[in-house]
Design an enzyme around this catalytic site. Structure first.
Site, PDB file in Angstrom:
ATOM      1  N   SER A  84       0.795  -1.230   0.000  1.00  0.00           N
ATOM      2  CA  SER A  84       0.000   0.000   0.000  1.00  0.00           C
ATOM      3  C   SER A  84       0.828   1.282   0.000  1.00  0.00           C
ATOM      4  O   SER A  84       0.279   2.368  -0.177  1.00  0.00           O
ATOM      5  CB  SER A  84      -0.958   0.012   1.194  1.00  0.00           C
ATOM      6  OG  SER A  84      -2.016  -0.886   0.976  1.00  0.00           O
ATOM      7  N   LYS A  87       0.311   3.494  -2.955  1.00  0.00           N
ATOM      8  CA  LYS A  87      -0.935   4.247  -3.173  1.00  0.00           C
ATOM      9  C   LYS A  87      -0.722   5.754  -3.361  1.00  0.00           C
ATOM     10  O   LYS A  87      -1.390   6.368  -4.193  1.00  0.00           O
ATOM     11  CB  LYS A  87      -1.924   3.969  -2.033  1.00  0.00           C
ATOM     12  CG  LYS A  87      -2.528   2.580  -2.119  1.00  0.00           C
ATOM     13  CD  LYS A  87      -3.358   2.219  -0.892  1.00  0.00           C
ATOM     14  CE  LYS A  87      -3.945   0.825  -1.044  1.00  0.00           C
ATOM     15  NZ  LYS A  87      -4.597   0.331   0.186  1.00  0.00           N
ATOM     16  N   TYR A 212      -2.838  -3.069 -10.617  1.00  0.00           N
ATOM     17  CA  TYR A 212      -2.776  -2.802  -9.177  1.00  0.00           C
ATOM     18  C   TYR A 212      -1.878  -3.802  -8.464  1.00  0.00           C
ATOM     19  O   TYR A 212      -1.048  -3.426  -7.626  1.00  0.00           O
ATOM     20  CB  TYR A 212      -4.190  -2.841  -8.594  1.00  0.00           C
ATOM     21  CG  TYR A 212      -4.247  -2.597  -7.109  1.00  0.00           C
ATOM     22  CD1 TYR A 212      -3.937  -1.347  -6.579  1.00  0.00           C
ATOM     23  CD2 TYR A 212      -4.601  -3.621  -6.224  1.00  0.00           C
ATOM     24  CE1 TYR A 212      -3.983  -1.115  -5.210  1.00  0.00           C
ATOM     25  CE2 TYR A 212      -4.649  -3.398  -4.865  1.00  0.00           C
ATOM     26  CZ  TYR A 212      -4.335  -2.149  -4.358  1.00  0.00           C
ATOM     27  OH  TYR A 212      -4.372  -1.929  -3.000  1.00  0.00           O
ATOM     28  N   TYR A 264      -4.170   4.090   7.887  1.00  0.00           N
ATOM     29  CA  TYR A 264      -5.386   3.323   8.084  1.00  0.00           C
ATOM     30  C   TYR A 264      -6.133   3.738   9.351  1.00  0.00           C
ATOM     31  O   TYR A 264      -6.248   4.923   9.651  1.00  0.00           O
ATOM     32  CB  TYR A 264      -5.070   1.820   8.099  1.00  0.00           C
ATOM     33  CG  TYR A 264      -4.456   1.326   6.816  1.00  0.00           C
ATOM     34  CD1 TYR A 264      -5.021   1.637   5.582  1.00  0.00           C
ATOM     35  CD2 TYR A 264      -3.312   0.540   6.827  1.00  0.00           C
ATOM     36  CE1 TYR A 264      -4.472   1.183   4.400  1.00  0.00           C
ATOM     37  CE2 TYR A 264      -2.744   0.066   5.647  1.00  0.00           C
ATOM     38  CZ  TYR A 264      -3.330   0.398   4.442  1.00  0.00           C
ATOM     39  OH  TYR A 264      -2.775  -0.057   3.294  1.00  0.00           O
ATOM     40  N   VAL A 282       1.524  -3.467   4.023  1.00  0.00           N
ATOM     41  CA  VAL A 282       1.603  -4.733   4.746  1.00  0.00           C
ATOM     42  C   VAL A 282       2.900  -5.487   4.452  1.00  0.00           C
ATOM     43  O   VAL A 282       3.162  -6.529   5.055  1.00  0.00           O
ATOM     44  CB  VAL A 282       0.380  -5.631   4.453  1.00  0.00           C
ATOM     45  CG1 VAL A 282      -0.889  -4.970   4.963  1.00  0.00           C
ATOM     46  CG2 VAL A 282       0.282  -5.976   2.980  1.00  0.00           C
TER      47      VAL A 282
END
Length: 328
Positions: A84, A87, A212, A264, A282
């Site tokens: 992530s 992103k 992705y 998050y 992660v």
């Protein structure tokens, strides 16, 4: 008078550490030693099978400063996948290719208060206002706004952006992790079909997800993340060449989104304790942006319940307190 004294102390400490390479390296080594025990308090991600093989005891930090100096400690050159942490780059590429208005029309900027891979963002019809670029649903949607005739071309352009910002032309996809994600990524498929069901995307789901999954599987080290973060910290200007890589308003957009949504469900606590924009993944990485000050790359793969690096957060907390980095 108290404020003036505190500011003077801060300025003197920061100047001393910036000038003294050994002092900064000693500080990082000390903080790393203090935070290493926290690696035993988390667990590596296992829902992507290839990530389950990572050694949870590894930990590293790398910082990039405005004067061109770089400082590091621990396993900072070990490779891991962005997950992530990519992103913000997906968001940046979408902004560069499609503009702020188009991005805002597709995804919002508010924290969801839900896990990064949740389905139930709303009790009503899903809209862009319910998601943001730092959760899976938002990042998947933004892949459609990257310019390219094919999704292979879209990913190629995203990879080139990552290489340029990281000053590393060797960045590439970890094929083993990519295949692992592609084989087991059914929850992301469900999220993509949810976006399709509500008319938010229309391209073939498997093509979007292939882009992705590859993006999440880009292999980096802490230095790469520190270099990328430093460009965001410098408002889109390359800190070494002073080349304008992207408009300052895009850096502001990304940094603000990171500050509110980048960690998050732990973003609020992180803002309170660390106090600057950051994005976790992660794979154990954290890319942290200290605006106008520095870029920071962290690696420690043992995660908390929110998917954030346990020891990595403690590293950033301690470093932020020692260096007075909070923007609040």
């Amino acid at each position: 008078m108290h404020c003036l004294r505190v500011c003077s102390v801060k300025s003197a400490l920061i100047l001393q550490l910036h000038k003294g390479t050994n002092l900064m390296n000693d500080l990082l080594e000390q903080i790393l030693a203090d935070c290493t025990p926290y690696t035993s308090q988390g667990h590596v991600a296992t829902y992507i099978p290839e990530l389950a093989n990572v050694d949870p005891d590894r930990i590293g930090i790398y910082i990039s400063l405005p004067d061109g100096t770089e400082h590091f400690a621990g396993n900072c050159m070990d490779l891991f996948t962005m997950q992530s942490v990519v992103k913000p780059l997906i968001l940046l590429q979408a902004l560069m290719d499609s503009g702020i208005d188009t991005v805002r029309a597709l995804v919002g900027v508010e924290a969801t208060g839900k896990p990064f891979d949740a389905f139930n963002y709303s009790d009503q019809a899903l809209t862009g206002a319910h998601i943001n670029p730092m959760i899976n649903t938002g990042a998947i949607a933004l892949c459609t706004l990257i310019r390219g005739e094919t999704y292979e071309e879209k990913f190629s352009r995203l990879l080139e952006l990552a290489r340029h910002l990281a000053e590393n032309p060797e960045l590439c996809v970890d094929e083993a992790v990519y295949e692992s994600e592609k084989l087991t990524g059914n929850k992301n498929r469900a999220l993509a079909y949810l976006l399709t069901a509500y008319g938010m995307i229309s391209d073939p789901v498997e093509k979007i997800l292939d882009c992705y999954f590859k993006a999440c599987s880009i292999s980096v080290n802490c230095r790469d993340l520190a270099k990328i973060a430093h460009v965001f910290a410098n408002h889109g200007i390359h800190p070494a060449t002073w080349e304008h890589l992207f408009p300052a308003e895009y850096a502001k957009y990304v940094n603000a989104t990171l500050a509110t949504c980048g960690m998050y469900d732990g973003s609020g606590e992180f803002a309170l304790e660390v106090g600057f924009p950051a994005k976790s993944g992660v794979g154990g990485g954290i890319m942290a942006v200290a605006p106008t000050r520095m870029g920071i790359g962290i690696f420690s793969p043992a995660l908390d319940k929110n998917g954030n690096s346990v020891a990595g957060i403690h590293l950033l907390e301690e470093f932020s307190h020692r260096m007075y980095l909070s923007i609040f």
